[in-house]
Design an enzyme around this catalytic site. Structure first.
Site, PDB file in Angstrom:
ATOM      1  N   GLY A  16       0.710  -1.464  -0.116  1.00 63.94           N
ATOM      2  CA  GLY A  16      -0.005  -0.154  -0.091  1.00 63.94           C
ATOM      3  C   GLY A  16       0.845   1.189   0.111  1.00 63.94           C
ATOM      4  O   GLY A  16       2.059   1.445   0.304  1.00 63.94           O
ATOM      5  N   GLN A  17       0.028   2.497  -0.118  1.00 59.57           N
ATOM      6  CA  GLN A  17       0.815   3.664  -0.174  1.00 59.57           C
ATOM      7  C   GLN A  17       1.477   4.044   0.852  1.00 59.57           C
ATOM      8  O   GLN A  17       2.843   4.480   0.792  1.00 59.57           O
ATOM      9  CB  GLN A  17      -0.240   4.875  -0.380  1.00 59.57           C
ATOM     10  CG  GLN A  17      -1.189   4.640  -1.688  1.00 59.57           C
ATOM     11  CD  GLN A  17      -2.049   6.030  -1.731  1.00 59.57           C
ATOM     12  OE1 GLN A  17      -1.459   6.899  -2.030  1.00 59.57           O
ATOM     13  NE2 GLN A  17      -3.249   5.882  -1.238  1.00 59.57           N
ATOM     14  N   ALA A  29      -5.702  -2.061   5.366  1.00 58.46           N
ATOM     15  CA  ALA A  29      -7.106  -1.807   5.476  1.00 58.46           C
ATOM     16  C   ALA A  29      -7.567  -1.925   4.204  1.00 58.46           C
ATOM     17  O   ALA A  29      -7.241  -1.997   3.067  1.00 58.46           O
ATOM     18  CB  ALA A  29      -7.239  -0.272   5.723  1.00 58.46           C
ATOM     19  N   THR A  68      -9.567  -0.099   1.802  1.00 60.01           N
ATOM     20  CA  THR A  68      -9.510   1.242   1.652  1.00 60.01           C
ATOM     21  C   THR A  68     -10.725   1.738   0.470  1.00 60.01           C
ATOM     22  O   THR A  68     -10.849   3.028  -0.158  1.00 60.01           O
ATOM     23  CB  THR A  68      -8.242   1.866   1.304  1.00 60.01           C
ATOM     24  OG1 THR A  68      -7.614   1.089   0.247  1.00 60.01           O
ATOM     25  CG2 THR A  68      -7.285   1.886   2.592  1.00 60.01           C
ATOM     26  N   THR A 123      -8.991   7.568   9.724  1.00 59.83           N
ATOM     27  CA  THR A 123      -9.586   8.344   8.518  1.00 59.83           C
ATOM     28  C   THR A 123     -10.657   9.548   8.981  1.00 59.83           C
ATOM     29  O   THR A 123     -11.157   9.389  10.005  1.00 59.83           O
ATOM     30  CB  THR A 123     -10.343   7.423   7.588  1.00 59.83           C
ATOM     31  OG1 THR A 123     -11.111   8.254   6.639  1.00 59.83           O
ATOM     32  CG2 THR A 123     -11.381   6.608   8.135  1.00 59.83           C
ATOM     33  N   ASP A 124     -10.605  10.529   8.176  1.00 62.60           N
ATOM     34  CA  ASP A 124     -11.625  11.589   8.554  1.00 62.60           C
ATOM     35  C   ASP A 124     -12.858  11.161   8.182  1.00 62.60           C
ATOM     36  O   ASP A 124     -13.933  11.846   8.614  1.00 62.60           O
ATOM     37  CB  ASP A 124     -11.199  12.914   7.665  1.00 62.60           C
ATOM     38  CG  ASP A 124     -11.031  12.601   6.032  1.00 62.60           C
ATOM     39  OD1 ASP A 124     -10.709  11.196   5.800  1.00 62.60           O
ATOM     40  OD2 ASP A 124     -11.576  13.423   5.358  1.00 62.60           O
ATOM     41  N   TYR A 178     -17.289   2.311   5.036  1.00 58.69           N
ATOM     42  CA  TYR A 178     -15.801   2.348   5.213  1.00 58.69           C
ATOM     43  C   TYR A 178     -15.632   3.089   6.506  1.00 58.69           C
ATOM     44  O   TYR A 178     -14.811   2.792   7.494  1.00 58.69           O
ATOM     45  CB  TYR A 178     -15.158   3.405   4.269  1.00 58.69           C
ATOM     46  CG  TYR A 178     -13.659   3.658   4.184  1.00 58.69           C
ATOM     47  CD1 TYR A 178     -12.955   2.604   4.413  1.00 58.69           C
ATOM     48  CD2 TYR A 178     -13.497   4.952   4.417  1.00 58.69           C
ATOM     49  CE1 TYR A 178     -11.512   3.072   4.570  1.00 58.69           C
ATOM     50  CE2 TYR A 178     -12.276   5.334   4.599  1.00 58.69           C
ATOM     51  CZ  TYR A 178     -11.110   4.244   4.764  1.00 58.69           C
ATOM     52  OH  TYR A 178      -9.746   4.627   4.815  1.00 58.69           O
ATOM     53  N   LYS A 218     -13.796   1.686   9.882  1.00 57.48           N
ATOM     54  CA  LYS A 218     -12.584   2.174  10.407  1.00 57.48           C
ATOM     55  C   LYS A 218     -12.872   2.860  11.909  1.00 57.48           C
ATOM     56  O   LYS A 218     -11.942   2.579  12.937  1.00 57.48           O
ATOM     57  CB  LYS A 218     -12.296   3.345   9.432  1.00 57.48           C
ATOM     58  CG  LYS A 218     -11.642   3.099   8.112  1.00 57.48           C
ATOM     59  CD  LYS A 218     -10.340   2.201   8.363  1.00 57.48           C
ATOM     60  CE  LYS A 218      -9.142   2.821   8.728  1.00 57.48           C
ATOM     61  NZ  LYS A 218      -7.947   2.060   8.529  1.00 57.48           N
ATOM     62  N   TRP A 257      -7.267  11.922   2.568  1.00 59.56           N
ATOM     63  CA  TRP A 257      -7.006  12.011   1.163  1.00 59.56           C
ATOM     64  C   TRP A 257      -5.448  11.579   0.584  1.00 59.56           C
ATOM     65  O   TRP A 257      -4.585  12.646   0.310  1.00 59.56           O
ATOM     66  CB  TRP A 257      -7.213  13.569   0.659  1.00 59.56           C
ATOM     67  CG  TRP A 257      -8.555  14.153   0.639  1.00 59.56           C
ATOM     68  CD1 TRP A 257      -9.579  13.715   1.444  1.00 59.56           C
ATOM     69  CD2 TRP A 257      -9.006  15.173   0.171  1.00 59.56           C
ATOM     70  NE1 TRP A 257     -10.901  14.252   1.175  1.00 59.56           N
ATOM     71  CE2 TRP A 257     -10.441  15.299   0.540  1.00 59.56           C
ATOM     72  CE3 TRP A 257      -8.586  16.036  -0.314  1.00 59.56           C
ATOM     73  CZ2 TRP A 257     -11.302  16.539   0.077  1.00 59.56           C
ATOM     74  CZ3 TRP A 257      -9.448  17.434  -1.200  1.00 59.56           C
ATOM     75  CH2 TRP A 257     -10.663  17.323  -0.897  1.00 59.56           C
TER      76      TRP A 257
END
Ligand code: NAP
Length: 295
Positions: free
Chosen positions: A11-12, A61, A63, A102-103, A126, A130, A151
């Protein structure tokens, strides 16, 4: 504290941590599917046994925000059951866990940046899963730090920047939502921030004030539309596309999941507790754009 187990290897954020952790003197141990799967608890135990970690960063996760609407049970396993199991292993070892969130736990109706004590009210599957993961990670391990971000973009994986560069090369005109607000956060910058938080833990030892929720996003806020414009402005001199970007409203771009219109996060607590602040999102874009165009 030296050995850090990182989940979600492909992942990122995990990719960013593979660089950021050694820069702070940590040795990362990255685990990904298929040898690390939340659906297979034995694989989690095996990862802990192999890494012998001093700390854990749980990046893995579900995502896919829209797909979660059609399989909330699947998302729940990855986003809530998985963190619970990871946290339980951390508790057994007495080590810290950074659980990334996450927001999207917020409904976006506050009209101002959210602080950590604001009541969550997720609008979709989601965010619900989370949020359950936050609670599970905190409940199962006394040394849990939940970092909420937003983001996320990078030169790898699925993200808005890469989608814009791909679609922008195919079409002369794009229509992008201009009424959702947030902070585009470069994965390498978030990874640096997490490494800095762990370095603080290493230096001070665990403190009671570290436990709990922290907001960790890039400085500044923007809209998806303005972010798209900035992406193409950064990409064009590097040989990237420069399509026209038209502003549209959320109602003109229906998606399976409802997203918070204003998920801005206040990061004061992270700065005050750990002395950590992420760069502005424009700097993150500069950092990522060149690598994204090369990939
Ligand atoms: N992306 C965003 O915009 C964003 C925004 C706010 C918060 N976050 C949070 O930030 C964290 C890192 O996000 P990211 O963007 O780095 O995510 P990402 O690029 O989508 O990577 C997620 C990783 O999780 C792995 N994974 C998914 N389901 C799994 C399962 N059941 N068992 C084990 N591994 C599983 C994936 O493996 P495969 O590659 O093999 O599928 C992938 O490597 C996540 O907690 C995410 O919720 C992300």
């Amino acid at each position: 504290m030296r050995r850090v187990l990182v989940t979600g290897r492909g992942g990122q954020l995990a990719t960013g941590l593979a660089e950021a952790l050694p820069a702070q003197g940590f040795e990362p141990f990255l685990f990904g599917q298929p040898e690390f799967e939340f659906e297979q608890p034995a694989t989690i135990a095996a990862a802990f046994a192999a890494a012998q970690p001093d700390a854990v960063v749980n990046c893995a996760a579900w995502t896919a925000v829209d797909a979660a609407e059609d399989n909330e049970a699947g998302a729940f396993v990855a986003n809530a059951v998985g963190p619970a199991l990871v946290a339980r292993h951390c508790a057994a070892l007495g080590i810290p866990l950074v659980q990334v969130s996450t927001d999207y736990v917020f409904d976006g109706r506050k009209g101002a940046p959210y602080v950590e004590t604001d009541a969550p009210n997720p609008l979709g599957a989601y965010g619900r899963t989370k949020l359950a993961g936050e609670w599970a990670a905190l409940a199962e391990n006394p040394q849990t730090i939940v970092l909420r971000t937003a983001w996320v973009f990078s030169a790898v994986g699925n993200n808005f920047l890469r989608t814009m560069l791909r679609v922008g090369a195919e079409r002369p005109v794009l229509r992008v939502v201009a009424d959702q607000h947030g902070s585009p956060t470069a994965a390498p910058d978030l990874a640096d921030a997490i490494a800095a938080v762990l370095a603080r833990l290493r230096g001070t030892g665990w403190q009671a004030g570290y436990r709990g929720v922290f907001h960790a996003v890039a400085g500044g806020t923007t809209t998806w539309h303005a972010f798209a414009e900035a992406i193409f402005a950064a990409a064009a001199p590097l040989g990237g596309p420069r399509p026209e970007v038209q502003a549209i409203g959320t109602q003109d771009y229906p998606t399976r999941a409802v997203r918070p219109a204003d998920g801005r996060l206040d990061t004061t607590r992270l700065a005050q507790t750990f002395g950590v602040a992420l760069p502005r999102w424009e700097q993150g874009l500069d950092r990522v754009a060149r690598a994204a165009l090369a990939s």
